[in-house]
Design a protein around this motif. Structure first.
Motif, short mmCIF file in Angstrom:
data_model
loop_
_atom_site.label_atom_id
_atom_site.label_comp_id
_atom_site.label_asym_id
_atom_site.label_seq_id
_atom_site.Cartn_x
_atom_site.Cartn_y
_atom_site.Cartn_z
N LYS A 1 -36.55 -36.88 -5.91
CA LYS A 1 -36.98 -38.27 -6.11
C LYS A 1 -36.98 -39.03 -4.80
O LYS A 1 -37.90 -39.78 -4.51
CB LYS A 1 -36.05 -38.98 -7.11
CG LYS A 1 -36.34 -38.66 -8.54
CD LYS A 1 -37.51 -39.45 -9.00
CE LYS A 1 -37.60 -39.39 -10.50
NZ LYS A 1 -38.84 -39.89 -10.97
N LYS A 2 -35.92 -38.85 -3.99
CA LYS A 2 -35.86 -39.55 -2.71
C LYS A 2 -36.98 -39.07 -1.79
O LYS A 2 -37.58 -39.85 -1.08
CB LYS A 2 -34.50 -39.33 -2.05
CG LYS A 2 -33.42 -40.21 -2.61
CD LYS A 2 -32.19 -40.14 -1.77
CE LYS A 2 -31.16 -41.12 -2.30
NZ LYS A 2 -30.02 -41.25 -1.43
N ARG A 3 -37.24 -37.77 -1.79
CA ARG A 3 -38.30 -37.22 -0.95
C ARG A 3 -39.65 -37.77 -1.39
O ARG A 3 -40.49 -38.12 -0.57
CB ARG A 3 -38.29 -35.70 -1.02
CG ARG A 3 -39.19 -35.06 0.01
CD ARG A 3 -39.02 -33.56 0.08
NE ARG A 3 -37.64 -33.20 0.36
CZ ARG A 3 -36.96 -32.26 -0.28
NH1 ARG A 3 -37.54 -31.56 -1.23
NH2 ARG A 3 -35.72 -31.98 0.03
N GLN A 4 -39.89 -37.84 -2.70
CA GLN A 4 -41.15 -38.38 -3.20
C GLN A 4 -41.30 -39.85 -2.84
O GLN A 4 -42.38 -40.30 -2.50
CB GLN A 4 -41.24 -38.20 -4.71
CG GLN A 4 -41.48 -36.78 -5.14
CD GLN A 4 -41.50 -36.64 -6.65
OE1 GLN A 4 -41.19 -37.58 -7.38
NE2 GLN A 4 -41.84 -35.45 -7.12
N LEU A 5 -40.20 -40.59 -2.91
CA LEU A 5 -40.26 -42.01 -2.56
C LEU A 5 -40.52 -42.18 -1.07
O LEU A 5 -41.28 -43.06 -0.66
CB LEU A 5 -38.96 -42.72 -2.98
CG LEU A 5 -38.96 -44.23 -2.85
CD1 LEU A 5 -40.08 -44.86 -3.67
CD2 LEU A 5 -37.62 -44.79 -3.27
N GLY A 6 -39.93 -41.32 -0.26
CA GLY A 6 -40.19 -41.37 1.18
C GLY A 6 -41.64 -41.11 1.50
O GLY A 6 -42.24 -41.78 2.34
N LEU A 7 -42.24 -40.13 0.82
CA LEU A 7 -43.66 -39.83 1.00
C LEU A 7 -44.51 -41.00 0.52
O LEU A 7 -45.50 -41.36 1.15
CB LEU A 7 -44.03 -38.55 0.26
CG LEU A 7 -45.44 -38.03 0.46
CD1 LEU A 7 -45.73 -37.74 1.92
CD2 LEU A 7 -45.65 -36.78 -0.38
N ARG A 8 -44.10 -41.62 -0.58
CA ARG A 8 -44.84 -42.76 -1.10
C ARG A 8 -44.81 -43.92 -0.10
O ARG A 8 -45.80 -44.63 0.07
CB ARG A 8 -44.29 -43.20 -2.45
CG ARG A 8 -45.14 -44.31 -3.05
CD ARG A 8 -44.68 -44.72 -4.42
NE ARG A 8 -45.54 -45.78 -4.91
CZ ARG A 8 -46.41 -45.64 -5.88
NH1 ARG A 8 -46.54 -44.49 -6.49
NH2 ARG A 8 -47.15 -46.66 -6.27
N VAL A 9 -43.69 -44.12 0.57
CA VAL A 9 -43.59 -45.18 1.57
C VAL A 9 -44.61 -44.95 2.68
O VAL A 9 -45.29 -45.89 3.12
CB VAL A 9 -42.15 -45.27 2.14
CG1 VAL A 9 -42.09 -46.16 3.37
CG2 VAL A 9 -41.18 -45.78 1.09
N VAL A 10 -44.74 -43.70 3.12
CA VAL A 10 -45.73 -43.38 4.15
C VAL A 10 -47.14 -43.69 3.64
O VAL A 10 -47.94 -44.33 4.33
CB VAL A 10 -45.62 -41.89 4.57
CG1 VAL A 10 -46.78 -41.48 5.47
CG2 VAL A 10 -44.29 -41.63 5.25
N PHE A 11 -47.44 -43.26 2.40
CA PHE A 11 -48.75 -43.55 1.83
C PHE A 11 -48.95 -45.05 1.64
O PHE A 11 -50.06 -45.56 1.81
CB PHE A 11 -48.93 -42.83 0.49
CG PHE A 11 -49.23 -41.37 0.61
CD1 PHE A 11 -50.16 -40.90 1.53
CD2 PHE A 11 -48.59 -40.46 -0.19
CE1 PHE A 11 -50.45 -39.55 1.65
CE2 PHE A 11 -48.86 -39.10 -0.09
CZ PHE A 11 -49.79 -38.65 0.84
N MET A 12 -47.90 -45.78 1.30
CA MET A 12 -48.03 -47.22 1.12
C MET A 12 -48.38 -47.92 2.43
O MET A 12 -49.20 -48.84 2.46
CB MET A 12 -46.75 -47.81 0.52
CG MET A 12 -46.56 -47.43 -0.94
SD MET A 12 -45.01 -48.05 -1.62
CE MET A 12 -45.38 -49.80 -1.78
N VAL A 13 -47.78 -47.47 3.53
CA VAL A 13 -48.12 -48.04 4.84
C VAL A 13 -49.58 -47.75 5.18
O VAL A 13 -50.33 -48.64 5.60
CB VAL A 13 -47.17 -47.50 5.93
CG1 VAL A 13 -47.66 -47.88 7.32
CG2 VAL A 13 -45.75 -48.02 5.71
#
Length: 102
Positions: free
Chosen positions: A20-32
Motif C-alpha cells: 500500500k505504501k509503495r502504491q501510494l508513493g507511485l501515485r504521488v509521482v503520477f500526481m505530480v
C-alpha cells in the motif's frame, strides 16, 4: 468496564501493508506528473480558445476540428482532476487512452 481483549487506542492498530505504501508513493509521482500535465493542458486550452475566437471573427463560424479537440481536452482535464482528487484510480493520458470528443 471494558473487555480486556478490546484495543482502546491506535497503538495496537496494524500497520499498513508495504504494498500500500509503495502504491501510494507511485501515485504521488503520477500526481505530480498529472499536475504538470493539467497546467500545460490549461495553457493549451486558453490558447485554443483565443485561436477559436479569432477564427470565428474572421470566418463567422467556429472551426469544427478545434471545437472537437477543445471538447476532448476538457474531458482530459476532468480526468486529471478526478485522478488528483482520488475520484478515479486510472492514470489519465499518456498512461491510458486519450478521451473522445463525443
Amino acid at each position: 468496564m471494558s473487555e480486556p481483549n478490546t484495543p482502546h487506542n491506535q497503538d495496537n492498530a496494524a500497520p499498513p501493508a508495504p504494498g500500500k505504501k509503495r502504491q501510494l508513493g507511485l501515485r504521488v509521482v503520477f500526481m505530480v506528473l498529472m499536475g504538470l500535465a493539467f497546467y500545460l493542458a490549461t495553457s493549451v486550452l486558453i490558447a485554443l480558445a483565443l485561436v477559436q475566437l479569432l477564427l470565428s471573427i474572421a470566418s463567422d463560424a467556429p472551426n469544427e476540428r478545434l471545437r472537437d479537440f477543445g471538447r476532448a481536452l476538457g474531458r482530459y482535464l476532468r480526468q486529471i482532476a478526478d485522478y488528483l482528487s482520488f475520484a478515479r484510480d486510472e492514470v489519465p493520458f499518456p498512461f491510458s487512452e486519450w478521451p473522445d470528443a463525443d
